[in-house]
Design a protein around this motif. Structure first.
Motif, PDB file in Angstrom:
ATOM      1  N   ALA A  54      10.569  33.285  -3.302  1.00 45.54           N
ATOM      2  CA  ALA A  54      11.637  32.965  -2.346  1.00 45.54           C
ATOM      3  C   ALA A  54      11.381  31.657  -1.599  1.00 45.54           C
ATOM      4  O   ALA A  54      12.323  31.050  -1.076  1.00 45.54           O
ATOM      5  CB  ALA A  54      11.797  34.109  -1.344  1.00 45.54           C
ATOM      6  N   LEU A  55      10.130  31.190  -1.571  1.00 43.82           N
ATOM      7  CA  LEU A  55       9.812  29.972  -0.814  1.00 43.82           C
ATOM      8  C   LEU A  55      10.243  28.684  -1.520  1.00 43.82           C
ATOM      9  O   LEU A  55      10.149  27.601  -0.944  1.00 43.82           O
ATOM     10  CB  LEU A  55       8.301  29.923  -0.536  1.00 43.82           C
ATOM     11  N   SER A  56      10.697  28.783  -2.759  1.00 45.22           N
ATOM     12  CA  SER A  56      11.173  27.604  -3.518  1.00 45.22           C
ATOM     13  C   SER A  56      10.098  26.526  -3.655  1.00 45.22           C
ATOM     14  O   SER A  56      10.368  25.332  -3.531  1.00 45.22           O
ATOM     15  CB  SER A  56      12.433  26.993  -2.871  1.00 45.22           C
ATOM     16  N   ILE A  57       8.871  26.945  -3.927  1.00 42.39           N
ATOM     17  CA  ILE A  57       7.792  25.990  -4.189  1.00 42.39           C
ATOM     18  C   ILE A  57       7.954  25.500  -5.624  1.00 42.39           C
ATOM     19  O   ILE A  57       8.090  26.306  -6.546  1.00 42.39           O
ATOM     20  CB  ILE A  57       6.415  26.652  -3.999  1.00 42.39           C
ATOM     21  N   ARG A  58       7.940  24.210  -5.819  1.00 44.43           N
ATOM     22  CA  ARG A  58       8.170  23.645  -7.139  1.00 44.43           C
ATOM     23  C   ARG A  58       7.173  24.210  -8.150  1.00 44.43           C
ATOM     24  O   ARG A  58       5.978  24.289  -7.867  1.00 44.43           O
ATOM     25  CB  ARG A  58       8.064  22.122  -7.076  1.00 44.43           C
ATOM     26  N   HIS A  59       7.669  24.587  -9.311  1.00 49.33           N
ATOM     27  CA  HIS A  59       6.900  25.127 -10.438  1.00 49.33           C
ATOM     28  C   HIS A  59       6.464  26.588 -10.253  1.00 49.33           C
ATOM     29  O   HIS A  59       5.941  27.195 -11.191  1.00 49.33           O
ATOM     30  CB  HIS A  59       5.635  24.308 -10.741  1.00 49.33           C
ATOM     31  N   VAL A  60       6.643  27.160  -9.049  1.00 48.15           N
ATOM     32  CA  VAL A  60       6.139  28.514  -8.793  1.00 48.15           C
ATOM     33  C   VAL A  60       7.263  29.520  -9.021  1.00 48.15           C
ATOM     34  O   VAL A  60       8.080  29.785  -8.133  1.00 48.15           O
ATOM     35  CB  VAL A  60       5.560  28.645  -7.370  1.00 48.15           C
ATOM     36  N   GLY A  61       7.306  30.072 -10.223  1.00 43.16           N
ATOM     37  CA  GLY A  61       8.295  31.086 -10.572  1.00 43.16           C
ATOM     38  C   GLY A  61       7.668  32.471 -10.554  1.00 43.16           C
ATOM     39  O   GLY A  61       6.540  32.657 -10.080  1.00 43.16           O
ATOM     40  N   PRO A  62       8.370  33.469 -11.079  1.00 40.11           N
ATOM     41  CA  PRO A  62       7.865  34.849 -11.044  1.00 40.11           C
ATOM     42  C   PRO A  62       6.505  35.038 -11.702  1.00 40.11           C
ATOM     43  O   PRO A  62       5.661  35.773 -11.185  1.00 40.11           O
ATOM     44  CB  PRO A  62       8.964  35.634 -11.778  1.00 40.11           C
ATOM     45  N   THR A  63       6.257  34.384 -12.850  1.00 38.65           N
ATOM     46  CA  THR A  63       4.994  34.599 -13.553  1.00 38.65           C
ATOM     47  C   THR A  63       3.813  34.097 -12.730  1.00 38.65           C
ATOM     48  O   THR A  63       2.818  34.807 -12.537  1.00 38.65           O
ATOM     49  CB  THR A  63       5.015  33.880 -14.920  1.00 38.65           C
ATOM     50  N   ALA A  64       3.914  32.851 -12.240  1.00 41.69           N
ATOM     51  CA  ALA A  64       2.829  32.298 -11.424  1.00 41.69           C
ATOM     52  C   ALA A  64       2.681  33.083 -10.120  1.00 41.69           C
ATOM     53  O   ALA A  64       1.549  33.316  -9.650  1.00 41.69           O
ATOM     54  CB  ALA A  64       3.092  30.831 -11.129  1.00 41.69           C
ATOM     55  N   SER A  65       3.797  33.510  -9.535  1.00 43.03           N
ATOM     56  CA  SER A  65       3.739  34.252  -8.270  1.00 43.03           C
ATOM     57  C   SER A  65       3.028  35.589  -8.443  1.00 43.03           C
ATOM     58  O   SER A  65       2.226  35.997  -7.589  1.00 43.03           O
ATOM     59  CB  SER A  65       5.153  34.481  -7.728  1.00 43.03           C
ATOM     60  N   ARG A  66       3.311  36.278  -9.533  1.00 47.24           N
ATOM     61  CA  ARG A  66       2.618  37.541  -9.810  1.00 47.24           C
ATOM     62  C   ARG A  66       1.114  37.307  -9.946  1.00 47.24           C
ATOM     63  O   ARG A  66       0.296  38.081  -9.440  1.00 47.24           O
ATOM     64  CB  ARG A  66       3.167  38.173 -11.088  1.00 47.24           C
ATOM     65  N   ALA A  67       0.772  36.235 -10.687  1.00 49.05           N
ATOM     66  CA  ALA A  67      -0.650  35.942 -10.893  1.00 49.05           C
ATOM     67  C   ALA A  67      -1.346  35.635  -9.572  1.00 49.05           C
ATOM     68  O   ALA A  67      -2.473  36.101  -9.318  1.00 49.05           O
ATOM     69  CB  ALA A  67      -0.789  34.765 -11.862  1.00 49.05           C
ATOM     70  N   LEU A  68      -0.698  34.862  -8.712  1.00 49.01           N
ATOM     71  CA  LEU A  68      -1.274  34.505  -7.418  1.00 49.01           C
ATOM     72  C   LEU A  68      -1.424  35.735  -6.522  1.00 49.01           C
ATOM     73  O   LEU A  68      -2.458  35.922  -5.863  1.00 49.01           O
ATOM     74  CB  LEU A  68      -0.399  33.463  -6.721  1.00 49.01           C
ATOM     75  N   ALA A  69      -0.391  36.567  -6.487  1.00 51.79           N
ATOM     76  CA  ALA A  69      -0.436  37.766  -5.652  1.00 51.79           C
ATOM     77  C   ALA A  69      -1.539  38.713  -6.119  1.00 51.79           C
ATOM     78  O   ALA A  69      -2.243  39.323  -5.303  1.00 51.79           O
ATOM     79  CB  ALA A  69       0.917  38.470  -5.667  1.00 51.79           C
ATOM     80  N   THR A  70      -1.694  38.828  -7.432  1.00 50.12           N
ATOM     81  CA  THR A  70      -2.729  39.703  -7.978  1.00 50.12           C
ATOM     82  C   THR A  70      -4.124  39.163  -7.673  1.00 50.12           C
ATOM     83  O   THR A  70      -5.038  39.907  -7.318  1.00 50.12           O
ATOM     84  CB  THR A  70      -2.554  39.847  -9.504  1.00 50.12           C
ATOM     85  N   ALA A  71      -4.281  37.834  -7.797  1.00 51.53           N
ATOM     86  CA  ALA A  71      -5.600  37.223  -7.615  1.00 51.53           C
ATOM     87  C   ALA A  71      -6.040  37.182  -6.155  1.00 51.53           C
ATOM     88  O   ALA A  71      -7.222  37.399  -5.855  1.00 51.53           O
ATOM     89  CB  ALA A  71      -5.591  35.811  -8.194  1.00 51.53           C
ATOM     90  N   PHE A  72      -5.100  36.916  -5.218  1.00 47.10           N
ATOM     91  CA  PHE A  72      -5.490  36.695  -3.822  1.00 47.10           C
ATOM     92  C   PHE A  72      -5.061  37.818  -2.881  1.00 47.10           C
ATOM     93  O   PHE A  72      -5.696  38.027  -1.845  1.00 47.10           O
ATOM     94  CB  PHE A  72      -4.933  35.357  -3.330  1.00 47.10           C
ATOM     95  N   GLY A  73      -3.977  38.488  -3.178  1.00 48.73           N
ATOM     96  CA  GLY A  73      -3.581  39.657  -2.391  1.00 48.73           C
ATOM     97  C   GLY A  73      -2.836  39.389  -1.114  1.00 48.73           C
ATOM     98  O   GLY A  73      -2.175  40.280  -0.592  1.00 48.73           O
ATOM     99  N   SER A  74      -2.930  38.159  -0.549  1.00 53.98           N
ATOM    100  CA  SER A  74      -2.235  37.875   0.716  1.00 53.98           C
ATOM    101  C   SER A  74      -1.831  36.416   0.787  1.00 53.98           C
ATOM    102  O   SER A  74      -2.440  35.553   0.141  1.00 53.98           O
ATOM    103  CB  SER A  74      -3.135  38.214   1.909  1.00 53.98           C
ATOM    104  N   MET A  75      -0.818  36.138   1.602  1.00 50.95           N
ATOM    105  CA  MET A  75      -0.384  34.764   1.810  1.00 50.95           C
ATOM    106  C   MET A  75      -1.488  33.964   2.489  1.00 50.95           C
ATOM    107  O   MET A  75      -1.717  32.783   2.175  1.00 50.95           O
ATOM    108  CB  MET A  75       0.887  34.750   2.664  1.00 50.95           C
ATOM    109  N   GLU A  76      -2.203  34.582   3.401  1.00 49.76           N
ATOM    110  CA  GLU A  76      -3.285  33.898   4.108  1.00 49.76           C
ATOM    111  C   GLU A  76      -4.362  33.432   3.127  1.00 49.76           C
ATOM    112  O   GLU A  76      -4.861  32.301   3.219  1.00 49.76           O
ATOM    113  CB  GLU A  76      -3.888  34.841   5.159  1.00 49.76           C
ATOM    114  N   ALA A  77      -4.716  34.289   2.168  1.00 42.96           N
ATOM    115  CA  ALA A  77      -5.749  33.932   1.190  1.00 42.96           C
ATOM    116  C   ALA A  77      -5.281  32.813   0.267  1.00 42.96           C
ATOM    117  O   ALA A  77      -6.064  31.936  -0.114  1.00 42.96           O
ATOM    118  CB  ALA A  77      -6.133  35.161   0.371  1.00 42.96           C
ATOM    119  N   ILE A  78      -4.003  32.821  -0.086  1.00 41.30           N
ATOM    120  CA  ILE A  78      -3.452  31.759  -0.945  1.00 41.30           C
ATOM    121  C   ILE A  78      -3.484  30.427  -0.198  1.00 41.30           C
ATOM    122  O   ILE A  78      -3.872  29.398  -0.749  1.00 41.30           O
ATOM    123  CB  ILE A  78      -2.016  32.110  -1.381  1.00 41.30           C
ATOM    124  N   ARG A  79      -3.102  30.445   1.087  1.00 38.69           N
ATOM    125  CA  ARG A  79      -3.098  29.218   1.894  1.00 38.69           C
ATOM    126  C   ARG A  79      -4.507  28.676   2.083  1.00 38.69           C
ATOM    127  O   ARG A  79      -4.721  27.463   2.163  1.00 38.69           O
ATOM    128  CB  ARG A  79      -2.453  29.492   3.254  1.00 38.69           C
TER     129      ARG A  79
END
Length: 742
Positions: free
Chosen positions: A563-588
């Motif tokens: 939903a944040l409209s980050i360039r190149h970040v679609g559902p596949t990459a978002s799932r991978a990021l959420a699985t790997a880091f678990g939180s928005m804070e960890a991704i940042r």
């Protein structure tokens, strides 16, 4: 014939005009490989010609287009006579017409069976209608001696040297006891994947792409120099036998098996049925999966399988009485390109799109189609005012393929890409040197980008807010003097209140007696029109919007990232990021290298994430959403076993207990990667009903293929270390379900 039955002068004039038009369009299609109208439009003209001739048979002459097969013979190639005539197929365009044809064929066959001329009941060979060029191969004692186009059905063009460049066609047939002489009929085509790559090469070279695979294949076969033909990715599938000497077979399906034994390329897409309902299922299946196939199709061919019945039913002057082609609704039509305008997307990319005379294609009316960027417009060679070929395949975005150059009259004009953003006036430029796309750099304040981002965050792949559609996104973000729009930044989405929307107006046509008048008026969008007796209040859809906004706050982390409209970040990459880091804070907090090392992310997406979070106003959106209660971390369910760690799973076809998203979630939540395509890196392929080409590719690669029951066992137990472990797991599972003890 009574005077009333005599064709009127207007009807005669229409008939003469139709004959001339059909001949002209047929010549352009078959002889010049440059169609002037779409297949669907030609079919309409031809059917009208047949209707008039059916009502007034006295108009029919031997040289009527309805009595001819294919096109004329080119003077460029030597004419050759086929040993037996090559026919066209009768076309039907609805299931009702197909059913009527089948019933008629059954009645004719039953009559013949009563005379003991054929066997009964009928079996129907049903196969795909390849959108290619009909070719006749002549073999003598197993050696290819000649290849020819269909031509007019009796005489074709000698294209032997060009056909020899097609690797699938053997010069020498395999096996013993080969026939003295046999004509093999088939279709030469360019595979869908090869055609897409060929057009990409054409555009990259600054040349106009080919309009469609069929005409590209036909043009390739008609090259004077076989070396040029060899450069094109031509393929062939054979589907019939003409004249034969020295052998006999009983039916169509039997002949396919024989052709395959001889080393000839046969289609994998055919079945033999005994009932009409099975034919309908076949049509429905390939109507849904027609774009998963090796090649383009425009319909399904139904043939009586038995050769004796075929011979007994015979032919008209143009078509066999034992075969028919059911045509799917057209996916390619011609229409007028009225203008080329530009759209500013959610990441600032400026995309040209065509505005056309509305036309029905693939079951829906289309009046706009993307043109990607200014280089593509130039490469396609389209001018404003052109008649263009429009293609829409299923749910795919409509595409302008190219112009019909022969129909230009000089009034057409070139498209000029704007230098400034049409929405905010900012100078346009590439994001970085070498980029083809140009962008509006005013991402924070450009109203067009904001509108697109708001619409995007409500999409099914993001927060899934059904009540926030395209028109609602416009209403929320459009400037409205003197008031500011309710949403000036997507940070405000979750803090909206109903009263913030009370004054929002949009332009709509006034309606008189239920019909649009053409006159515009400003009307409330989120509230009802107030009256002295009933004051204005939020509409039902507005109340639904707020309920869905509240529900959206609990969506999982990967959807928030989308939903944040980050360039190149679609559902596949978002799932991978959420699985790997678990939180928005960890991704940042993650470094670019840590982000890039996540499977499914990589350096480009990692860089885009770092750049996005470096902007103050982007971080403000995340913080505002978090303050409003949007979920920013996934709670890992420790009761779900991590049985698929390190495994790549592809799910294809229909499963009974999982939809597509549920199957992906099941894999990802267990530590696996849910891939969309099959490759050598795939560990398992889960194949449901109508699995299609992904299952075929898995078989070719020798991958492990599971049904739904096997998928559920894999989710529970993970991959067995060996067959014994797998058998034990199944046995334990069975015992548990039956309530048995060891």
């Amino acid at each position: 014939m009574s005077k009333a039955d005599t064709p009127s002068e207007p009807l005669r004039a229409e008939y003469d005009s139709l004959v001339e038009s059909v001949r002209r369009y047929r010549f352009a299609y078959y002889n010049e490989d440059a169609p002037l109208i779409s297949d669907a439009e030609f079919d309409q003209l031809f059917r009208r010609l047949e209707e008039i001739e059916a009502l007034h048979p006295e108009l029919v002459s031997n040289d009527s287009p309805t009595q001819e097969v294919g096109g004329e013979i080119s003077a460029v190639f030597s004419p050759v006579q086929h040993l037996s005539q090559m026919y066209s197929l009768e076309d039907v365009f609805s299931l009702d017409e197909l059913e009527a044809w089948v019933l008629k064929a059954q009645l004719s066959a039953e009559k013949l069976a009563g005379q003991r001329l054929v066997e009964s009941p009928l079996r129907w060979l049903t196969e795909l209608k390849i959108d290619g060029l009909a070719v006749n191969l002549l073999y003598r004692k197993g050696t290819l001696v000649r290849a020819a186009t269909r031509g007019d059905g009796i005489t074709g063009e000698d294209i032997t040297h060009n056909v020899l460049t097609i690797k699938e066609i053997p010069r020498q047939l395999k096996g013993e006891n080969l026939p003295e002489e046999v004509e093999i009929r088939g279709e030469v085509f360019i595979a869908s994947k090869d055609f897409a790559e060929l057009n990409e090469q054409m555009v990259a070279a600054g040349r106009a792409p080919f309009a469609n695979p069929r005409n590209s294949a036909a043009g390739s076969l008609r090259q004077k120099d076989p070396a040029e033909t060899a450069k094109r990715p031509l393929s062939m599938l054979v589907h019939g036998i003409g004249a034969r000497q020295g052998f006999e077979v009983g039916g169509q399906s039997e002949s396919y098996a024989l052709l395959k034994e001889w080393g000839l390329p046969t289609s994998p897409y055919f079945k033999v049925f005994s009932g009409y309902s099975e034919i309908l299922d076949f049509i429905a299946h390939y109507g849904e999966h027609r774009h998963d196939l090796l090649h383009e199709i425009d319909g399904i061919v139904v043939k009586i399988d038995d050769f004796a019945t075929q011979r007994a039913l015979g032919y008209t002057s143009r078509v066999p009485r034992w075969a028919v082609a059911y045509k799917y609704p057209p996916e390619e039509v011609n229409t007028k390109l009225l203008d080329i305008q530009v759209n500013v997307g959610r990441t600032g990319r400026v995309t040209p799109y065509g505005v056309m005379v509305p036309v029905k294609v693939a079951g829906s009316t289309v009046e706009m189609a993307t043109l990607h960027n200014q280089d593509v417009v130039k490469a396609k060679g389209v001018l404003i005012g052109d008649t263009v070929v429009l293609r829409k395949a299923g749910d795919v975005i409509p595409e302008i393929v190219g112009p019909v150059v022969a129909l230009r009259d000089g009034s057409e004009r070139e498209f000029v890409m704007p230098s400034h953003c049409p929405a905010c006036g900012t100078a346009l430029a590439p994001a970085k040197e070498g980029d083809v796309d140009i962008r509006c750099p005013n991402s924070r304040s450009c109203p067009a980008q904001l509108r697109e981002r708001v619409f995007h965050l409500a999409g099914r792949g993001a927060f899934d807010i059904e009540a926030l559609g395209w028109e609602a996104a416009i209403a929320l973000t459009q400037p409205a003097e003197p008031a500011e729009p309710p949403v000036q930044n997507e940070a405000q989405i979750f803090t909206l209140k109903a009263e913030d929307l009370a004054e929002v107006r949009i332009e709509r046509q006034k309606r008189l007696k239920g019909e649009p008048s053409g006159e515009l008026e400003l009307v409330p969008y989120f509230y009802t029109k107030g009256t002295p007796k009933k004051p204005s209040e939020p509409t039902a859809n507005t109340l639904k919007l707020f309920a869905e906004l509240e529900k959206a706050k609990s969506q999982p982390l990967w959807r928030v990232l989308v939903a944040l409209s980050i360039r190149h970040v679609g559902p596949t990459a978002s799932r991978a990021l959420a699985t790997a880091f678990g939180s928005m804070e960890a991704i940042r907090a993650a470094s670019e290298q840590e982000l890039a090392e996540v499977d499914g992310v990589g350096p480009i997406i990692a860089q885009a994430l770092i750049e996005w979070f470096s902007e103050d106003w982007h971080r403000e959106i995340v913080e505002a959403w978090a303050a409003a209660g949007v979920r920013m971390a996934d709670e890992r369910d420790e009761t779900v076993p991590r049985t698929l760690e390190g495994l790549t799973i592809v799910v294809t076809g229909s499963l009974q207990n999982y939809n597509r998203d549920q199957a992906k979630e099941a894999v990802i939540s267990r530590g696996g990667k849910a891939a969309g395509s099959v490759s050598k890196k795939t560990d398992y392929v889960v194949a449901g009903e109508n699995a299609g080409t992904k299952r075929d590719k898995a078989e070719q690669l020798g991958l492990k293929i599971l049904d739904e029951e096997g998928f559920e066992l894999l989710l529970r137990h993970g991959p067995a270390e060996d067959e014994a472990a797998g058998d034990e797991a199944v046995a334990d599972e069975t015992a548990e379900e039956l309530g048995q003890d060891d």
